[in-house]
Write a protein that holds these residues in place. Structure first.
Motif, PDB file in Angstrom:
ATOM      1  N   CYS A 242     -49.482   3.529 -20.394  1.00  0.00           N
ATOM      2  CA  CYS A 242     -49.770   4.324 -19.203  1.00  0.00           C
ATOM      3  C   CYS A 242     -49.656   3.435 -17.972  1.00  0.00           C
ATOM      4  O   CYS A 242     -50.173   2.319 -17.952  1.00  0.00           O
ATOM      5  CB  CYS A 242     -51.166   4.939 -19.284  1.00  0.00           C
ATOM      6  SG  CYS A 242     -51.485   6.152 -17.984  1.00  0.00           S
TER       7      CYS A 242
ATOM      8  N   ALA B  30     -46.638   7.937 -18.630  1.00  0.00           N
ATOM      9  CA  ALA B  30     -47.487   7.724 -19.806  1.00  0.00           C
ATOM     10  C   ALA B  30     -46.817   8.208 -21.076  1.00  0.00           C
ATOM     11  O   ALA B  30     -46.016   9.143 -21.064  1.00  0.00           O
ATOM     12  CB  ALA B  30     -48.810   8.455 -19.620  1.00  0.00           C
TER      13      ALA B  30
ATOM     14  N   ALA C 198     -51.882   9.072 -24.376  1.00  0.00           N
ATOM     15  CA  ALA C 198     -52.278   7.768 -23.830  1.00  0.00           C
ATOM     16  C   ALA C 198     -53.808   7.687 -23.709  1.00  0.00           C
ATOM     17  O   ALA C 198     -54.456   8.596 -23.179  1.00  0.00           O
ATOM     18  CB  ALA C 198     -51.630   7.547 -22.467  1.00  0.00           C
TER      19      ALA C 198
END
Length: 147
Positions: free
Chosen positions: A32, A49, A53
């Protein structure tokens, strides 16, 4: 909603005033990524991301107790920075301290919202990277047009 969509599918969220000028490939190695700002917060205008995540899940879960319906800056910038410091599950990429546009991956444009003929006239005179990109797309020539 952006957090939920990224958790479910992964991908890239960009605000509408962001222009990508180089490949984002170097950032794909992180689960991320958000941009950090000189103010010490993070910017939710750019989020990249992978699906599920950890950082995004912690951010969303934290809203149950820490969401402030009257403070967008806290919810979108301050609180995510707190989670990032606490969990170390976020890569914070600094887009403000790049030496010039040639080294930046994205540009936050803050384009004035205009419509119709006014937009065309505005685009002719917009002296910025965003203006150059708009002129290139619309007219095939990025140069300023003084008419």
């Amino acid at each position: 909603m952006r957090i939920e969509a990224l958790l479910l599918y992964g991908g890239i969220y960009l605000d509408t005033d962001i222009v990508v000028v180089k490949s984002l490939e170097p950032l794909r190695t992180h689960p991320c990524t958000m941009s950090s700002q000189s103010s010490g917060t993070v910017s939710s205008a750019f989020i990249m991301a992978e699906q599920n995540a950890t950082f995004l899940q912690k951010w969303l879960d934290g809203y149950r107790y820490h969401y402030n319906g009257k403070n967008y800056v806290y919810n979108a910038m301050v609180y995510p920075k707190h989670i990032a410091k606490k969990t170390r599950t976020l890569y914070m990429w600094n887009w403000e301290n790049c030496p010039d546009h040639g080294h930046k991956l994205v540009i936050l444009s803050f384009v004035k919202i205009v419509t119709g003929v006014e937009f065309m006239e505005y685009t002719y005179l917009l002296d910025s990277t965003v203006g150059s990109i708009c002129r290139h797309v619309l007219f095939g020539n990025k140069e300023l047009c003084f008419t």
